[in-house]
Scaffold this motif. Sequence first.
Motif, PDB file in Angstrom:
ATOM      1  N   PRO A   1      -3.318   6.564  -4.864  1.00 42.28           N
ATOM      2  CA  PRO A   1      -2.088   6.965  -5.558  1.00 42.28           C
ATOM      3  C   PRO A   1      -0.994   5.918  -5.414  1.00 42.28           C
ATOM      4  O   PRO A   1      -0.769   5.372  -4.332  1.00 42.28           O
ATOM      5  CB  PRO A   1      -1.695   8.269  -4.850  1.00 42.28           C
ATOM      6  N   MET A   2      -0.330   5.640  -6.513  1.00 43.58           N
ATOM      7  CA  MET A   2       0.730   4.634  -6.526  1.00 43.58           C
ATOM      8  C   MET A   2       1.994   5.252  -7.098  1.00 43.58           C
ATOM      9  O   MET A   2       1.966   5.950  -8.107  1.00 43.58           O
ATOM     10  CB  MET A   2       0.304   3.437  -7.374  1.00 43.58           C
ATOM     11  N   ASP A   3       3.111   4.984  -6.441  1.00 46.28           N
ATOM     12  CA  ASP A   3       4.424   5.411  -6.897  1.00 46.28           C
ATOM     13  C   ASP A   3       5.437   4.593  -6.115  1.00 46.28           C
ATOM     14  O   ASP A   3       5.490   4.692  -4.887  1.00 46.28           O
ATOM     15  CB  ASP A   3       4.625   6.906  -6.644  1.00 46.28           C
ATOM     16  N   PRO A   4       6.233   3.757  -6.787  1.00 43.96           N
ATOM     17  CA  PRO A   4       7.156   2.871  -6.063  1.00 43.96           C
ATOM     18  C   PRO A   4       8.163   3.605  -5.192  1.00 43.96           C
ATOM     19  O   PRO A   4       8.703   3.027  -4.248  1.00 43.96           O
ATOM     20  CB  PRO A   4       7.866   2.115  -7.193  1.00 43.96           C
TER      21      PRO A   4
ATOM     22  N   ASN B   1       8.468  -1.901  -8.510  1.00 40.77           N
ATOM     23  CA  ASN B   1       9.321  -2.496  -7.492  1.00 40.77           C
ATOM     24  C   ASN B   1       8.567  -3.606  -6.776  1.00 40.77           C
ATOM     25  O   ASN B   1       7.414  -3.891  -7.092  1.00 40.77           O
ATOM     26  CB  ASN B   1       9.764  -1.430  -6.477  1.00 40.77           C
ATOM     27  N   ALA B   2       9.221  -4.197  -5.781  1.00 43.05           N
ATOM     28  CA  ALA B   2       8.612  -5.254  -4.958  1.00 43.05           C
ATOM     29  C   ALA B   2       8.042  -6.363  -5.838  1.00 43.05           C
ATOM     30  O   ALA B   2       6.905  -6.795  -5.652  1.00 43.05           O
ATOM     31  CB  ALA B   2       7.532  -4.676  -4.041  1.00 43.05           C
ATOM     32  N   ASP B   3       8.854  -6.789  -6.825  1.00 43.70           N
ATOM     33  CA  ASP B   3       8.452  -7.872  -7.738  1.00 43.70           C
ATOM     34  C   ASP B   3       7.151  -7.577  -8.470  1.00 43.70           C
ATOM     35  O   ASP B   3       6.351  -8.476  -8.726  1.00 43.70           O
ATOM     36  CB  ASP B   3       8.331  -9.195  -6.984  1.00 43.70           C
ATOM     37  N   GLY B   4       6.928  -6.312  -8.782  1.00 41.86           N
ATOM     38  CA  GLY B   4       5.742  -5.934  -9.548  1.00 41.86           C
ATOM     39  C   GLY B   4       4.592  -5.432  -8.711  1.00 41.86           C
ATOM     40  O   GLY B   4       3.604  -4.925  -9.246  1.00 41.86           O
ATOM     41  N   ARG B   5       4.676  -5.542  -7.403  1.00 39.91           N
ATOM     42  CA  ARG B   5       3.568  -5.127  -6.539  1.00 39.91           C
ATOM     43  C   ARG B   5       3.492  -3.613  -6.380  1.00 39.91           C
ATOM     44  O   ARG B   5       2.406  -3.045  -6.270  1.00 39.91           O
ATOM     45  CB  ARG B   5       3.698  -5.773  -5.160  1.00 39.91           C
ATOM     46  N   ALA B   6       4.628  -2.966  -6.313  1.00 41.73           N
ATOM     47  CA  ALA B   6       4.680  -1.516  -6.145  1.00 41.73           C
ATOM     48  C   ALA B   6       4.861  -0.882  -7.517  1.00 41.73           C
ATOM     49  O   ALA B   6       5.976  -0.757  -8.023  1.00 41.73           O
ATOM     50  CB  ALA B   6       5.816  -1.133  -5.204  1.00 41.73           C
ATOM     51  N   CYS B   7       3.744  -0.503  -8.118  1.00 41.65           N
ATOM     52  CA  CYS B   7       3.745  -0.011  -9.492  1.00 41.65           C
ATOM     53  C   CYS B   7       3.272   1.440  -9.528  1.00 41.65           C
ATOM     54  O   CYS B   7       2.907   2.024  -8.514  1.00 41.65           O
ATOM     55  CB  CYS B   7       2.854  -0.883 -10.366  1.00 41.65           C
ATOM     56  N   ASN B   8       3.257   2.016 -10.708  1.00 42.58           N
ATOM     57  CA  ASN B   8       2.830   3.411 -10.876  1.00 42.58           C
ATOM     58  C   ASN B   8       1.349   3.543 -11.209  1.00 42.58           C
ATOM     59  O   ASN B   8       0.803   4.647 -11.102  1.00 42.58           O
ATOM     60  CB  ASN B   8       3.651   4.080 -11.978  1.00 42.58           C
TER      61      ASN B   8
END
Length: 545
Positions: free
Chosen positions: A312-315, A425-432
């Motif tokens: 699961p991903m969510d910034p 976020n995090a310059d594109g690393r933390a994505c949905n």
Amino acid sequence: MKKTISIFSMALLAAATTLLPSCSNFLEEDPKGQLTEDEVYATKTDILNNGVLAIYNYIGGNTDSQGLQGTGRGVFDFNSVTTDETIVPVRASDWYDGGFWTTLFTHTWNPGTQSMKETWIYLYQVVMLANKYIEKIDDMPEAATDPDLKAYRAELRAIRAMYHFYIMDLFGNVPIMTSTKVKTTDIVQSKRSEVFQFCFNELQETLPLLLKDRSNMLGKNYGRMTKPVALFVLAKLALNAEVYCNDDWTKEPAKKGSEIMLNINGKEKNAWEACIYFCDSLSSFNYALERDFSNNFSVTNENSMENIFTIPMDPVRYSNWNIYLVRSRHCNHGAALGGYSENGMSATIELLKAFGYDTEQQDPRFVKTFYAGYVKENGQQVYLDDGVTPLIYYPWDVALDITGTEHEKTAGARYHKYAPDPTANADGRACNNDIVLFRYADVLLMRAEASVRNGESGYDDLNRVRNRVELDPVECTLENILKERYIELAWEGWRRNDMVRFGIFTKAYTDHPQSDIDKSGAANVFPIPNDMMVMHPNWKQNPGY
């Protein structure tokens, strides 16, 4: 008096020996430092929140060698950069990194490779945390009778088995860890075949108690080890049984898959039949191929009908990263998307050929998987630093070292499988976009392969995957199945597993010499890290190292 938390863990698992995992990301508060350990695990609700759910914090990560995918120098890189699908070229002063990436690609690693040790530590850390939480459940008076506690215990055992699967697949003859109370000096190395049987038995025994829900979809069981996830790992174990039951991979397998008998619900099936059985069982959960291949990797891919297990991903809610888009794209490409990029990993020449890139027969999945040629985002051309020269990727010009070449900074087809997330976020690393670990297309291809190996037809399964992208049907041969897996699952972390099973992982290909270690077949498994061997003098290093 506050109780000291201690886990008698695997060698060098210092990080886990003092670790009290925070409450799961499913919760809003972290009682760490405010409650005693007895209070943290006092009730079955506490066990769920501070144990079962807490362990899922470790499936992903944001630090090198952490997580099953999403980070660098870990499980994904050892399964991808070591193969004929991913290359990380040296671009002058960029990406040499002490020769690390070249070492992976050319199979010239050794037992002292630092990132292998760190990956080993990460994998066993999760195993030992599972053991810790299982023991907390066992300490509760109602553990043997309460159905919820029995289900929690089964879920933790299944996670532990899945992690042993990854450890065994990477490192071969490794310890089976089922307790935190084992002294370091008493840890015993097991044969690969024994670890295989342990994983197989544990997952089968826990299967009836696991949740039936889809793990990939939003809800209270989002991201958890559910029954379909366990069935997928069982199918993968059975498909690779011929490899895993061979304790010396420098020699031919002692038994063929048709000769390896596995007990399933009291009935004996050969390895291929077992794989088919588990794939059939998965089909009953109404998974289906998405009409659009790209839906599995979209920003909202938690709605996918095809994905089975994801990170699961969510910034905002989670700390997990997916660095692969960032790591691959040119810096100006990243800037055009409002973020950052590192201008690194690219598709190999072999993978370009498999896709039929730049030919009339180019596979339609190529443009859904890679950037190549002129780079445009949101309909706008991306330019180099001068603001005039268009950014163009040159896929055919890639090599291990392209320092000083005309397209030093722009050679190579770049990663495009996951859709760019404008809110990352995090310059594109933390994505949905959730990171896809297991999906149904793989199930169909596993069943096709097991069917062919068992003397049956896998035609329908193979061509269902091809039909999704409107490709003509092909004969269902092992060669065609392997090629389809190469294309369909490109850069999803399965290529090394496939190449080992098909006996081609140690073959030479462009920029990949057949080293001495490859010729022996030893490279099919990574070495036990040196520090582990020093701490356990009675262990035996893997064959060939």
